[in-house]
Design a protein around this motif. Structure first.
Motif, PDB file in Angstrom:
ATOM      1  N   ARG A  97       0.815  -1.222   0.000  1.00  0.00           N
ATOM      2  CA  ARG A  97       0.000   0.000   0.000  1.00  0.00           C
ATOM      3  C   ARG A  97       0.846   1.268   0.000  1.00  0.00           C
ATOM      4  O   ARG A  97       0.512   2.256  -0.649  1.00  0.00           O
ATOM      5  CB  ARG A  97      -0.925  -0.014   1.213  1.00  0.00           C
ATOM      6  N   PHE A  98       1.955   1.244   0.745  1.00  0.00           N
ATOM      7  CA  PHE A  98       2.761   2.454   0.889  1.00  0.00           C
ATOM      8  C   PHE A  98       4.030   2.415   0.026  1.00  0.00           C
ATOM      9  O   PHE A  98       4.939   3.211   0.218  1.00  0.00           O
ATOM     10  CB  PHE A  98       3.132   2.661   2.359  1.00  0.00           C
ATOM     11  N   LYS A 104       4.167   0.789  -9.894  1.00  0.00           N
ATOM     12  CA  LYS A 104       2.907   0.645  -9.161  1.00  0.00           C
ATOM     13  C   LYS A 104       2.114   1.947  -9.183  1.00  0.00           C
ATOM     14  O   LYS A 104       0.913   1.958  -9.490  1.00  0.00           O
ATOM     15  CB  LYS A 104       3.179   0.224  -7.719  1.00  0.00           C
ATOM     16  N   ASN A 105       2.786   3.048  -8.854  1.00  0.00           N
ATOM     17  CA  ASN A 105       2.078   4.307  -8.666  1.00  0.00           C
ATOM     18  C   ASN A 105       1.741   5.027  -9.971  1.00  0.00           C
ATOM     19  O   ASN A 105       0.718   5.717 -10.054  1.00  0.00           O
ATOM     20  CB  ASN A 105       2.906   5.231  -7.763  1.00  0.00           C
TER      21      ASN A 105
END
Length: 299
Positions: A97-98, A104-105
């Motif tokens: 998530r982080f 990914k982002n």
């Protein structure tokens, strides 16, 4: 010094403290040049049976290395294919998530926006921070890493074409941008290249940017050796095709805008008023640029 440059210098200073004696090329500045190394590097793809992560060994003069790739989305052979390479010292298959990994982002979390097949690469030595820092103390390991990524990109370009994909785009951020440009300089088989925060004067990162503080004393003392091995401006400029659109950051203290912009046709460079650190975190802007390239927009 504005906030963008300040953050770049701050990040490099912290990185240099963490690296200690394990700075770039601190143990050795010997390596074949990139063209010669590419000729001695080979990657064989495994059988690709749909989406998923695939490990594939690569043979190089520095030994057998450990790249991998992730078929993250396969919409079908009628769609274009985006092959994306991560930045320096990212964990590209960390999907927590982080996670700050760029694939990914920028891409994966928004895959529905991409009317394309999506493949992410993982360079050798990127399984862990400790492995990466140890290996980068030798120039030949750094160049072998680049060569493997280029050869893996080439294998996946050819595989994508064999599946019927009508258009293949190669892109990446920072380290991935250098791989993108190096592939164009020596293979030029993708239909389009979209380097993010990179150029073709790779030597200048280690000799004439904030990153110099992360470069070992022996390497800083031999800038000509780094130029001979890492600079590929001539090969990049020799490619006649109008098939590259670059994204640079005006205040980048690592990929220095004034130094790297000369590698490109000015009409094909998009510039953001950010630095390396702030630019790498501008996920929406990076995504918008990539989506424009997939749509076939120039510049």
């Amino acid at each position: 010094m504005n906030i963008h440059r300040f953050l770049d210098h701050y990040a490099v200073t912290l990185g240099a403290m963490l690296a200690g004696r394990r700075k770039f090329f601190a143990r050795s500045v010997t390596s074949p040049d990139l063209g010669a190394l590419l000729a001695e590097t080979s990657v064989s793809l495994p059988h690709i049976a749909g989406e998923g992560i695939y490990e594939t060994p690569a043979e190089t003069p520095a030994g057998t290395l450990d790249p991998a790739f992730y078929v993250a989305q396969w919409r079908g052979p009628e769609h274009p294919t985006l092959i994306y390479h991560h930045g320096n010292n990212e964990r590209p298959f960390d999907f927590g998530r982080f996670s700050k990994n760029s694939f990914k982002n920028v891409v994966l979390d928004h895959r529905r926006d991409f009317a394309a097949n999506l493949i992410a690469l993982r360079a050798p030595f990127h399984r862990s921070l400790q492995t990466y820092m140890e290996q980068m103390t030798k120039l030949r390991n750094f160049t072998a890493m680049l060569a493997v990524s280029v050869k893996l990109a080439e294998a996946l370009i050819q595989w994508s074409r064999a599946q019927g994909s009508p258009r293949v785009l190669l892109s990446g951020v920072s380290l991935g941008g250098w791989v993108t440009n190096l592939h164009r300089a020596h293979h030029n088989t993708a239909d389009h290249y979209a380097p993010l925060m990179a150029g073709a004067a790779l030597d200048a990162v280690f000799t004439h940017s904030a990153y110099r503080r992360l470069t070992g004393p022996a390497a800083r003392a031999h800038p000509d050796a780094l130029r001979r091995v890492l600079n590929f401006e001539e090969a990049f400029a020799a490619v006649p095709d109008d098939n590259v659109a670059a994204l640079l950051m005006r205040h980048d203290a690592i990929i220095v805008y004034d130094r790297q912009k000369v590698c490109y046709d000015p009409a094909r460079v998009t510039v953001l008023d950010k630095g390396h650190t702030t630019g790498a975190l501008a996920f929406a802007a990076l995504r918008a640029f990539l989506l424009a390239q997939i749509a076939g927009e120039k510049g």
